[in-house]
Enzyme design. Structure first.
Site, short mmCIF file in Angstrom:
data_model
loop_
_atom_site.label_atom_id
_atom_site.label_comp_id
_atom_site.label_asym_id
_atom_site.label_seq_id
_atom_site.Cartn_x
_atom_site.Cartn_y
_atom_site.Cartn_z
CD GLU A 164 37.88 47.87 38.86
OE1 GLU A 164 38.90 47.75 38.17
OE2 GLU A 164 36.91 48.61 38.51
CG ASP A 223 44.73 42.10 31.65
OD1 ASP A 223 43.84 42.52 32.40
OD2 ASP A 223 45.14 42.74 30.65
C1 3QA Z 1 37.51 45.28 31.87
C2 3QA Z 1 37.50 46.22 33.06
C3 3QA Z 1 37.29 47.66 32.65
O1 3QA Z 1 36.60 48.37 33.64
C4 3QA Z 1 38.69 48.19 32.50
C5 3QA Z 1 38.85 46.22 33.72
C6 3QA Z 1 42.22 45.48 32.97
N1 3QA Z 1 42.75 44.87 31.87
C7 3QA Z 1 42.39 45.59 30.78
C8 3QA Z 1 42.66 45.43 29.40
N2 3QA Z 1 42.13 46.34 28.54
C9 3QA Z 1 41.40 47.36 29.02
N3 3QA Z 1 41.12 47.56 30.31
C10 3QA Z 1 41.62 46.68 31.20
N4 3QA Z 1 39.40 47.53 33.56
C11 3QA Z 1 36.14 44.97 31.49
S1 3QA Z 1 35.91 43.75 30.29
C12 3QA Z 1 35.56 42.31 31.15
C13 3QA Z 1 34.24 42.34 31.81
O2 3QA Z 1 33.83 41.08 32.29
C14 3QA Z 1 40.84 47.60 33.48
C15 3QA Z 1 41.52 46.60 32.58
N5 3QA Z 1 43.41 44.42 28.93
C16 3QA Z 1 32.50 40.87 31.96
C17 3QA Z 1 32.11 39.46 32.22
O3 3QA Z 1 31.25 39.06 31.19
#
Ligand code: 3QA
Length: 230
Positions: free
Chosen positions: A13, A197
């Protein structure tokens, strides 16, 4: 002149920001890296907090208390709740709430604890700057309530709970904790998110596919705002 904090939660980000700024200076502090820089002559400090409310509060506090930032802009991605929010769309928060803060056992509403607030509004002047930047660039900017919690939401049931309980349009994992910090320290703040998403059963796949592209959309908009801020 003001010193503007720009924060994200994940490295992806803030990377598009770091690629555009000048006079970068890395500062290691509190188990994290802070990037002092300039953009179009303005002083900024950039950092990603790591995921979730606790890390985000820590980073927001440090940006304000240690680095002396007097405005804070958050740039990142979010899951959509409103069906009219599509992947890549931009949404700014009018206000934020914590969807996972729950002492309802004592008869309190969701998102509320004594001496706290269910909902915290973002700075009106910064929202106006965003609308002006959107207009200048012919971009559509949605506006609404953003719900924050320490969960990656990938469930239609959880999504509809958040929708009906908080009237939220999008959800993420940091915004409301940044709001708590900035509200307490009286620092104007702004939360921008591009949709990655739809927080449904395909959310994990969509997130992996669209994190980078949506993060870029948000970051570029934020830099235009930095230029436009007085
Ligand atoms: C997700 C990120 C966290 O900082 C919140 C993205 C986008 N879609 C979301 C959803 N529910 C909650 N939050 C969000 N941000 C981190 S988990 C994946 C990490 O990858 C916003 C967000 N549906 C790790 C790789 O292993």
């Amino acid at each position: 002149m003001s010193k503007i904090a720009i924060m994200g939660a994940m490295r992806e980000e803030i990377e598009p920001l770091l690629a555009q700024v000048e006079n970068l200076n890395r500062v290691e502090y509190a188990d994290n890296t802070y990037y002092e820089a300039t953009y179009k002559g303005k002083e900024i400090v950039i950092a990603y907090s790591k995921i979730g409310k606790v890390f985000a509060s820590l980073t927001a506090t440090i940006l304000i208390e240690k680095f002396g930032c007097d405005k804070l802009l958050f740039s990142g991605v979010a899951g959509a709740i409103s069906p009219d929010l599509k992947i890549g769309d931009l949404i700014i928060a009018d206000s934020l709430c914590q969807h996972d803060l729950d002492i309802t056992a004592f008869g309190h509403p969701h998102g509320y604890v004594p001496e706290g607030k269910v909902s915290i509004p973002t700075d009106k002047a910064l929202r106006e700057v965003a609308k002006q930047v959107a207009k200048q660039n012919g971009l559509e900017l949605k506006e609404g309530i953003i719900a924050t919690g320490d969960q990656f939401v990938a469930s239609v049931d959880r999504k509809s709970f958040i929708s009906t309980t908080f009237n939220a349009h999008a959800l993420e994992m940091e915004g409301a904790s940044v709001a708590v910090v900035c509200d307490a320290l009286k620092v104007p703040f702004f939360i921008l998110r591009a949709i990655s998403d739809s927080a449904n059963d395909e959310a994990d796949m969509d997130f992996d596919t669209f994190l980078e592209s949506s993060a870029k959309i948000s970051a570029h908009f934020i830099l235009d705002m930095v230029e436009a801020i007085e």
